[in-house]
Design a protein around this motif. Sequence first.
Motif, PDB file in Angstrom:
ATOM      1  N   GLU A  66       0.855  -1.194   0.000  1.00 18.73           N
ATOM      2  CA  GLU A  66       0.000   0.000   0.000  1.00 18.73           C
ATOM      3  C   GLU A  66       0.883   1.232   0.000  1.00 18.73           C
ATOM      4  O   GLU A  66       1.811   1.339   0.803  1.00 18.73           O
ATOM      5  CB  GLU A  66      -0.897   0.023   1.241  1.00 18.73           C
ATOM      6  N   GLY A  67       0.591   2.168  -0.897  1.00 18.96           N
ATOM      7  CA  GLY A  67       1.337   3.426  -0.912  1.00 18.96           C
ATOM      8  C   GLY A  67       2.464   3.457  -1.927  1.00 18.96           C
ATOM      9  O   GLY A  67       2.934   4.529  -2.287  1.00 18.96           O
ATOM     10  N   PHE A  68       2.891   2.265  -2.423  1.00 21.25           N
ATOM     11  CA  PHE A  68       3.939   2.276  -3.445  1.00 21.25           C
ATOM     12  C   PHE A  68       3.315   2.576  -4.797  1.00 21.25           C
ATOM     13  O   PHE A  68       2.345   1.950  -5.208  1.00 21.25           O
ATOM     14  CB  PHE A  68       4.672   0.926  -3.505  1.00 21.25           C
ATOM     15  N   SER A  69       3.866   3.567  -5.506  1.00 25.38           N
ATOM     16  CA  SER A  69       3.280   3.949  -6.786  1.00 25.38           C
ATOM     17  C   SER A  69       4.345   4.459  -7.742  1.00 25.38           C
ATOM     18  O   SER A  69       5.305   5.111  -7.316  1.00 25.38           O
ATOM     19  CB  SER A  69       2.232   5.047  -6.567  1.00 25.38           C
ATOM     20  N   THR A  70       4.174   4.149  -9.015  1.00 24.28           N
ATOM     21  CA  THR A  70       5.050   4.730 -10.029  1.00 24.28           C
ATOM     22  C   THR A  70       4.243   5.595 -11.001  1.00 24.28           C
ATOM     23  O   THR A  70       4.700   5.913 -12.087  1.00 24.28           O
ATOM     24  CB  THR A  70       5.780   3.619 -10.830  1.00 24.28           C
ATOM     25  N   ALA A  71       3.029   5.952 -10.582  1.00 26.74           N
ATOM     26  CA  ALA A  71       2.157   6.737 -11.464  1.00 26.74           C
ATOM     27  C   ALA A  71       2.679   8.166 -11.615  1.00 26.74           C
ATOM     28  O   ALA A  71       3.198   8.745 -10.663  1.00 26.74           O
ATOM     29  CB  ALA A  71       0.744   6.764 -10.902  1.00 26.74           C
TER      30      ALA A  71
ATOM     31  N   ALA B 167      -2.283   6.498  -5.806  1.00 30.07           N
ATOM     32  CA  ALA B 167      -1.983   6.539  -4.374  1.00 30.07           C
ATOM     33  C   ALA B 167      -1.347   5.238  -3.904  1.00 30.07           C
ATOM     34  O   ALA B 167      -1.128   5.040  -2.714  1.00 30.07           O
ATOM     35  CB  ALA B 167      -3.257   6.808  -3.586  1.00 30.07           C
ATOM     36  N   GLY B 168      -1.054   4.354  -4.842  1.00 38.10           N
ATOM     37  CA  GLY B 168      -0.461   3.077  -4.455  1.00 38.10           C
ATOM     38  C   GLY B 168      -1.459   2.158  -3.793  1.00 38.10           C
ATOM     39  O   GLY B 168      -1.119   1.374  -2.905  1.00 38.10           O
ATOM     40  N   MET B 169      -2.715   2.254  -4.210  1.00 37.76           N
ATOM     41  CA  MET B 169      -3.773   1.433  -3.614  1.00 37.76           C
ATOM     42  C   MET B 169      -4.374   0.446  -4.605  1.00 37.76           C
ATOM     43  O   MET B 169      -5.198  -0.382  -4.236  1.00 37.76           O
ATOM     44  CB  MET B 169      -4.896   2.338  -3.076  1.00 37.76           C
ATOM     45  N   GLY B 170      -4.002   0.567  -5.877  1.00 39.44           N
ATOM     46  CA  GLY B 170      -4.649  -0.236  -6.919  1.00 39.44           C
ATOM     47  C   GLY B 170      -4.502  -1.733  -6.697  1.00 39.44           C
ATOM     48  O   GLY B 170      -5.489  -2.439  -6.491  1.00 39.44           O
TER      49      GLY B 170
END
Lengths: 140, 108
Positions: A92-97, A108-111
């Motif tokens: 949760e919370g990790f994102s490269t968007a 938001a790293g929730m997908g």
Amino acid sequence: MSELLNFHFDVDGNDFTSAGQASIQIKKNLRRLGLDPETIRRVSIAMYEGEINMVIHAHGGEADVNIYENYIEIILKDNGPGIKNIEQAMQEGFSTAPDQIRSLGFGAGMGLPNMKRYTDYMKIESEVGKGTTVTMRVDI
Amino acid sequence: MTVYELSQNSQFNVLCLPEPEREISGVYIGDLLSWVMGRAQGDNVWITIMSNINVIAVASLSDVSCVLLAEDVTLEENILKTAIEKGINILSTPLAAYETAIKISGMI
């Protein structure tokens, strides 16, 4: 076991504003089949998150929803860049968007965590440079 | 309480109300769309200041009973049209999210 019903969608990778068309259509179809609202909610949210991921990261892809007697299976397949570190991507919370996606309220790293949260089974197969296939199942 | 009953309060303005008889089970406040999809419950009133087209898809898929735009946030005409097509109720209020939630809490 062969599926009772199959729905196939091409997910357009160029139009972020229309992302969700496949998931909303699935929601309608499942409603018509008389499935309970919470099952429909879980399937359609998991699928929408997957759809958004395909649009943000992979220039679109294909979505298949197979309905079996005891579960609903969602298969999302793209030919995008692949996921380098699946364990990290699941946090949760990790994102490269990119920033413009975040300004719309996504990234938001929730997908992926949401997809796992709302399904009973989830498998990610990914090869860097080739693409990603996500298989999810929701028990009925 | 139904969304129609909520909309009768003078603090809440109707932007569109295609499904006025939806029941309200509680409130969720949030602007990060994936977070909302992960946490909001079906039949919640979703209070947000987000106003892009994806709000409609998230509201539909999360099965919230209505979107409540806080602090007089408005929606573009074409987004409103989509909301009506998808059966999404949308209200707005001059109140901030906190005051809006308190207001609804006293009504349900």
